[in-house]
Motif scaffolding. Structure first.
Motif, mmCIF file in Angstrom:
data_model
loop_
_atom_site.group_PDB
_atom_site.id
_atom_site.type_symbol
_atom_site.label_atom_id
_atom_site.label_comp_id
_atom_site.label_asym_id
_atom_site.label_seq_id
_atom_site.Cartn_x
_atom_site.Cartn_y
_atom_site.Cartn_z
ATOM 1 N N LYS A 317 19.886 61.895 30.593
ATOM 2 C CA LYS A 317 21.045 61.545 29.673
ATOM 3 C C LYS A 317 21.035 60.403 29.161
ATOM 4 O O LYS A 317 21.583 60.391 27.859
ATOM 5 C CB LYS A 317 22.281 61.747 30.879
ATOM 6 C CG LYS A 317 22.486 62.933 31.536
ATOM 7 C CD LYS A 317 23.603 62.938 32.573
ATOM 8 C CE LYS A 317 24.046 64.137 33.020
ATOM 9 N NZ LYS A 317 25.083 64.145 34.164
ATOM 10 N N ARG A 318 20.444 59.390 29.779
ATOM 11 C CA ARG A 318 20.294 58.130 29.317
ATOM 12 C C ARG A 318 19.351 58.140 27.739
ATOM 13 O O ARG A 318 19.464 57.185 27.016
ATOM 14 C CB ARG A 318 19.974 57.022 29.907
ATOM 15 C CG ARG A 318 18.479 57.179 30.267
ATOM 16 C CD ARG A 318 18.096 55.924 31.258
ATOM 17 N NE ARG A 318 16.653 55.796 31.754
ATOM 18 C CZ ARG A 318 16.037 54.999 32.400
ATOM 19 N NH1 ARG A 318 16.701 53.924 32.875
ATOM 20 N NH2 ARG A 318 14.740 55.052 32.730
ATOM 21 N N ASP A 319 18.413 59.195 27.521
ATOM 22 C CA ASP A 319 17.747 59.327 26.596
ATOM 23 C C ASP A 319 18.208 60.204 25.613
ATOM 24 O O ASP A 319 17.730 60.784 24.569
ATOM 25 C CB ASP A 319 16.350 59.713 27.015
ATOM 26 C CG ASP A 319 15.702 58.739 28.038
ATOM 27 O OD1 ASP A 319 15.671 57.333 27.676
ATOM 28 O OD2 ASP A 319 15.494 59.133 29.065
ATOM 29 N N LYS A 320 19.323 60.786 25.913
ATOM 30 C CA LYS A 320 20.173 61.992 24.919
ATOM 31 C C LYS A 320 19.523 63.346 25.191
ATOM 32 O O LYS A 320 19.916 64.134 24.275
ATOM 33 C CB LYS A 320 20.196 61.396 23.481
ATOM 34 C CG LYS A 320 20.551 60.027 23.214
ATOM 35 C CD LYS A 320 21.672 59.810 23.698
ATOM 36 C CE LYS A 320 22.513 58.426 23.325
ATOM 37 N NZ LYS A 320 23.733 57.916 23.865
ATOM 38 N N LEU A 321 18.851 63.582 26.218
ATOM 39 C CA LEU A 321 18.536 64.978 26.516
ATOM 40 C C LEU A 321 19.729 65.854 26.961
ATOM 41 O O LEU A 321 20.607 65.257 27.791
ATOM 42 C CB LEU A 321 17.459 65.009 27.287
ATOM 43 C CG LEU A 321 15.991 64.788 27.047
ATOM 44 C CD1 LEU A 321 15.008 65.266 28.370
ATOM 45 C CD2 LEU A 321 15.574 65.403 25.708
ATOM 46 N N GLU A 322 19.751 67.087 26.672
ATOM 47 C CA GLU A 322 20.651 67.842 26.950
ATOM 48 C C GLU A 322 20.330 69.116 27.451
ATOM 49 O O GLU A 322 19.228 69.737 27.261
ATOM 50 C CB GLU A 322 21.680 68.333 25.663
ATOM 51 C CG GLU A 322 22.135 67.076 24.978
ATOM 52 C CD GLU A 322 22.933 67.598 23.540
ATOM 53 O OE1 GLU A 322 23.085 68.695 23.291
ATOM 54 O OE2 GLU A 322 23.376 66.547 22.884
#
Length: 387
Positions: A317-322
């Motif tokens: 999440k902190r790397d913007k993965l979804e």
């Protein structure tokens, strides 16, 4: 959507290329601007380039029970995960796609150098501006009450309760099994065990063994704690305290029933509440910006993984993965020597794309992904990027 590689642009990368050079998508870490997003949405609404259609893409398809949007897209597209573009969905609609039901007729409408899918208006009506008419021999039954799923959920459902990462070693303080029913060292399905700890208001639990650390292959940072999945259990009787023979308070552990046992259940195993699952959010789409990372672990005991197996990514999440992100797997080019010149020189062959990942569960620092397709075995340290 970001570029797959220099010669194969997805919709968002094409938009970015209008404002910048194609190399930007591979080298820049800057966020996408609102204007770039606006242009991307306009292009996405136009469908996909004809070059992205499958060689034998039909003009129409009748949705059948058991179909998924992924299945249907495999009929029409070279890359089935791009079905939101085929439908002309914008970024918001990808999270809330059109509902498609068995019995509906899908038409492939081509306009200029692009194509998109539309729903037929019914027998005798002019789908696609009246250019397409359905055969009078076709009979369409009443639509099924349930819309079709977006992806083949059978590929990931077996892992939804098994693949679990905790951001901290919280299992160390979770409720624990302290004893089994008389005469049993370990338990299987239907067995009874006794546990102590804070159960809260929960009734349904997953059973885990001691968690193992997940570390970044390069930095060695602890990314989370993966707990080996043992099974499921339900709380059948709460813990109690009553006077003992000497009059002092005596602890009576809670009673649990083992509903499912992947492994033998034993003393020391830990309990964690079973979470609710939202299967409607698995909508395939490319990341909004360039992303790169490595395989941090292969799920289970295997040293490498193949198609339809699970891997752990060192991004979350902190790397913007979804959930729903589609990623490309890359194989490092071999280091060898060039012996054809005047002197022998060390060289490195180009990295080769050899697979596709589908992210289905995301934690703070790691994610789980399903290997949709792959040419070579996947091992810890292998790279992934946006597609």
């Amino acid at each position: 959507m970001p570029a797959a590689r220099p010669a194969h642009f997805s919709v968002l990368a094409a938009c970015l290329a209008l404002a910048t050079a194609s190399a930007w998508a591979q080298t820049s870490q800057l966020p996408i601007t609102p204007e770039q997003r606006r242009v991307a949405d306009q292009v996405a609404a136009a469908g996909v380039p004809l070059s992205e259609l499958a060689p034998n893409a039909p003009d129409q398809h009748i949705v059948k029970a058991g179909d998924t949007l992924w299945d249907i897209s495999q009929i029409f597209l070279k890359s089935p995960w791009r079905w939101p573009e085929l439908w002309g969905m914008n970024r918001d609609q990808i999270r809330n796609p059109h509902l498609i039901y068995p019995g509906q007729v899908l038409l492939l409408v081509k306009s200029g150098d692009r194509a998109r899918l539309e729903l037929a208006q019914g027998v005798g009506s002019g789908g696609a501006g009246g250019a397409v008419k359905l055969s009078p021999r076709m009979r369409i039954a009443s639509l099924d009450a349930s819309p079709i799923a977006s992806i083949p959920l059978n590929l990931i459902q077996p892992f939804l309760t098994e693949a679990v990462v905790f951001d901290t070693d919280q299992l160390a303080t979770a409720p624990r099994i302290v004893a089994t029913e008389e005469g049993h060292v370990v338990l299987g399905q239907g067995g009874k065990a006794y546990a102590r700890g804070d159960f809260g208001n929960n009734v349904d639990f997953r059973i885990f063994r001691t968690a193992r650390e997940l570390r970044d292959p390069t930095t060695k940072e602890i990314l989370g704690y993966e707990a080996p999945y043992v099974g499921t259990a339900e709380l059948t009787r709460a813990a109690d305290t009553r006077p003992g023979p000497d009059g002092k308070p005596e602890t009576i552990p809670a009673t649990i029933k083992v509903n499912l046992a992947r492994l033998e259940v034993g003393v020391g195993d830990r309990l964690a509440p079973a979470p609710a699952r939202d299967l409607d959010r698995y909508m395939p789409h490319a990341p909004d910006q360039p992303v790169a990372g490595q395989i941090a672990a292969v799920y289970g005991e295997a040293l490498n993984a193949g198609q339809n197996q699970i891997v752990v990514l060192n991004r979350g999440k902190r790397d913007k993965l979804e959930r729903g992100h589609v990623l490309a797997l890359w194989r490092d080019g071999e280091r060898t020597v060039d012996k054809t010149g005047e002197r022998v020189e060390p060289i490195k062959l180009p990295d080769e794309r050899h697979g596709v990942l589908f992210v289905f569960e995301v934690y703070e620092r790691v994610s789980y992904a399903l290997i949709i397709s792959v040419k070579d075995p996947v091992t810890v340290g292998d790279r992934f990027t946006q597609p």
